[in-house]
Structures are given as C-alpha cells and as structure tokens.
Design a protein around this motif. Structure first.
Motif, PDB file in Angstrom:
ATOM      1  N   LEU A 121       0.805  -1.219   0.000  1.00  0.00           N
ATOM      2  CA  LEU A 121       0.000   0.000   0.000  1.00  0.00           C
ATOM      3  C   LEU A 121       0.840   1.273   0.000  1.00  0.00           C
ATOM      4  N   VAL A 122       2.148   1.125   0.181  1.00  0.00           N
ATOM      5  CA  VAL A 122       3.008   2.312   0.236  1.00  0.00           C
ATOM      6  C   VAL A 122       2.946   3.132  -1.051  1.00  0.00           C
ATOM      7  N   PRO A 123       3.021   2.532  -2.246  1.00  0.00           N
ATOM      8  CA  PRO A 123       2.989   3.356  -3.464  1.00  0.00           C
ATOM      9  C   PRO A 123       1.744   4.232  -3.580  1.00  0.00           C
ATOM     10  N   THR A 124       0.613   3.746  -3.110  1.00  0.00           N
ATOM     11  CA  THR A 124      -0.630   4.521  -3.248  1.00  0.00           C
ATOM     12  C   THR A 124      -0.928   5.398  -2.049  1.00  0.00           C
ATOM     13  N   ASP A 125      -0.519   4.965  -0.826  1.00  0.00           N
ATOM     14  CA  ASP A 125      -1.040   5.595   0.383  1.00  0.00           C
ATOM     15  C   ASP A 125      -0.011   6.327   1.238  1.00  0.00           C
ATOM     16  N   PHE A 126       1.274   6.292   0.883  1.00  0.00           N
ATOM     17  CA  PHE A 126       2.257   6.996   1.709  1.00  0.00           C
ATOM     18  C   PHE A 126       1.951   8.494   1.692  1.00  0.00           C
ATOM     19  N   PRO A 127       2.050   9.170   2.833  1.00  0.00           N
ATOM     20  CA  PRO A 127       1.710  10.602   2.886  1.00  0.00           C
ATOM     21  C   PRO A 127       2.475  11.417   1.850  1.00  0.00           C
ATOM     22  N   GLY A 128       1.749  12.305   1.172  1.00  0.00           N
ATOM     23  CA  GLY A 128       2.337  13.041   0.064  1.00  0.00           C
ATOM     24  C   GLY A 128       2.614  14.494   0.332  1.00  0.00           C
ATOM     25  N   ASP A 129       2.244  14.992   1.516  1.00  0.00           N
ATOM     26  CA  ASP A 129       2.526  16.390   1.819  1.00  0.00           C
ATOM     27  C   ASP A 129       2.682  16.556   3.326  1.00  0.00           C
ATOM     28  N   ALA A 130       3.116  17.748   3.717  1.00  0.00           N
ATOM     29  CA  ALA A 130       3.402  18.005   5.129  1.00  0.00           C
ATOM     30  C   ALA A 130       2.150  17.883   5.985  1.00  0.00           C
ATOM     31  N   GLU A 131       1.012  18.267   5.431  1.00  0.00           N
ATOM     32  CA  GLU A 131      -0.228  18.168   6.206  1.00  0.00           C
ATOM     33  C   GLU A 131      -0.537  16.714   6.549  1.00  0.00           C
ATOM     34  N   ALA A 132      -0.359  15.826   5.586  1.00  0.00           N
ATOM     35  CA  ALA A 132      -0.608  14.408   5.849  1.00  0.00           C
ATOM     36  C   ALA A 132       0.414  13.843   6.830  1.00  0.00           C
ATOM     37  N   LEU A 133       1.659  14.248   6.701  1.00  0.00           N
ATOM     38  CA  LEU A 133       2.689  13.778   7.627  1.00  0.00           C
ATOM     39  C   LEU A 133       2.463  14.303   9.037  1.00  0.00           C
ATOM     40  N   SER A 134       1.848  15.474   9.156  1.00  0.00           N
ATOM     41  CA  SER A 134       1.655  16.080  10.473  1.00  0.00           C
ATOM     42  C   SER A 134       0.681  15.297  11.349  1.00  0.00           C
ATOM     43  N   ALA A 135       0.014  14.291  10.771  1.00  0.00           N
ATOM     44  CA  ALA A 135      -0.838  13.413  11.574  1.00  0.00           C
ATOM     45  C   ALA A 135      -0.014  12.499  12.467  1.00  0.00           C
TER      46      ALA A 135
END
Length: 249
Positions: free
Chosen positions: A54-68
């Motif tokens: 699932l990493v290719p499709t679902d890995f966080p793509g921006d800082a907002e997603a990473l900030s979770a």
C-alpha cells in the motif's frame, strides 16, 4: 506518547510445488511488523502500519498528511515504493517527490527512523536505493553505493558504548546476538551509542529542527532472531527509547 507510522515490514511470497509432471504455485502474505508494533503499543504508543503493497498509493504526500504523525518509520521498504506513485510510474504524470517532502517535514521538526533490512539503506544489490534520494540528507549515516548487507550467520553481539544515552531507554548494556545488518558510515556529528564490530548499529542525529535515527539491523527475523525481538526484555525498552528521543518526549 507518540503516534507512529510504520511503512513497510510486509511481503508476499510465491512458492512453486513440482510433483512429477505437474506443478502449482502457492502465494502467501506475511507481516514482519508484529514484534515492533507490539513492543511500542505495550509502551503506550499508537502505531499505524502501512504495509509495503500500500506504500505506493497511500504513503503521505505532503506536510499536512505527515503532520498526523509524530514519527515516521521506514523499515524494509525501498525508495522506489515511496517515490513512484502510480500516477508517476504507470501514468507518466509529474507528481510529488514524497521523500523530499519527508526530508522537509523532518527539517521542520518531524522525526524519522530507518530500520535495516534487505530493502533499507542501500540494501540487497543496492536495490533499496536511498543513497541518491533526499532522505540521504536526513539520515545520520552515509550509505554505501553497493550492496551493504553484512550477513553474520554465526551471530554478532552488539557493543553498547553509551548505555546511559536516553535513546536506549532501559535496554541495558547486555544485548543478544544479531544475524546481520546494513553497513553504513556515521556522519560527522552523529552519535553512535551502539555498534556491531566497527560499524554503527544505532546512529542519532539532528536535521534542521527535527531528529533522525538509524537502526541498521532488523526489527524481526531473520537478522533479529527470536532471542532478540521476542525474548529479550530490552527490545521494547530500546525502541521505546528511540521513539522518545526522536520525538523529544
């Protein structure tokens, strides 16, 4: 307590059975995240596992997603799986470099841990391929340009050189043997509280306002045998210490 994203630590296996003139294939899905996830949740952390497929499709793509998350852990998952989203790899459309996004997120105060394996650091036949990505700027180690695996089938005992460092938690200074690791070189300014031979087992460093660490062996078999990842009480203490140091808890 920390909210942790662990990316990787799963795989699919295909075996072919040949019986006389007939043959058939059997496929299985395996997760190696169990020991690490259980150790961290037992210490009160929240763990979200993103399996390798699932990493290719679902890995966080921006800082907002990473900030979770407070901490991102990359474990036995190669750079291609993170960089090559389906739109880029299959659709030939420009997209985000998610490793560059991760680098910038750490510089802004995030935390990153890379755990060793056949698809970590440079990895098997250098296929993990992190050396020429943005993550090379973040890690407290320099990666080799070739296959960096050091197989230790007879076992090798880690040497603790700074048992009092908070990143080791309550692991103590007597560690079970390991069966291999990725060879890296500590960067200038990095702290190496545990070694295997002359090589870093744990390396710690700062990147901008954030922190990064490398654990160069595995968190599960085969490099981490059951005596290390299941029976040793220090396993949970060590990874809990790493998490707390990385997120400044």
């Amino acid at each position: 307590m920390a909210r942790i994203l662990i990316a990787g630590e799963s795989w699919m296996t295909t075996s072919t059975h040949v019986k006389g003139v007939d043959e058939f294939s059997v496929h299985s899905y395996v997760e190696g995240v169990g020991p690490l996830r259980e150790a961290l949740t037992a210490r009160g952390h929240e763990v979200i596992h993103l399996p390798a497929h699932l990493v290719p499709t679902d890995f966080p793509g921006d800082a907002e997603a990473l900030s979770a998350y407070d901490l991102v852990v990359l474990s036995d998952i190669g750079a291609n799986s993170i960089q090559l989203a389906p739109g880029v790899f299959e659709g030939s459309r420009p997209g985000q470099d998610r490793l560059a996004v991760l680098r910038d997120w750490v510089a802004d105060g995030g935390a990153l841990l890379m755990i060793g394996g056949y698809l970590s650091f440079s990895g098997f036949q250098a296929r993990a391929a992190f050396r020429q990505t943005a993550i090379a700027e973040v890690l407290p180690v320099t990666m080799l340009p070739e296959d960096d695996r050091v197989e230790c089938p007879a076992g090798v005992h880690p040497t603790v050189v700074d048992a009092d460092h908070p990143a080791l938690g309550d692991a103590g200074d007597e560690w079970p043997l390991l069966l291999g690791y990725n060879r890296v070189v500590a960067r200038e300014g990095a702290h190496v509280p545990v070694r295997v031979g002359d090589d870093p087992l744990i390396a710690l460093g700062e990147h901008g306002r954030g922190r990064a660490a490398a654990f160069t062996s595995d968190c599960s078999p085969h490099w981490a045998p059951p005596a290390f990842c299941e029976e040793w009480p220090g396993y949970a203490g060590m990874f809990d210490g790493l998490v707390r140091w990385l997120v400044r808890a």
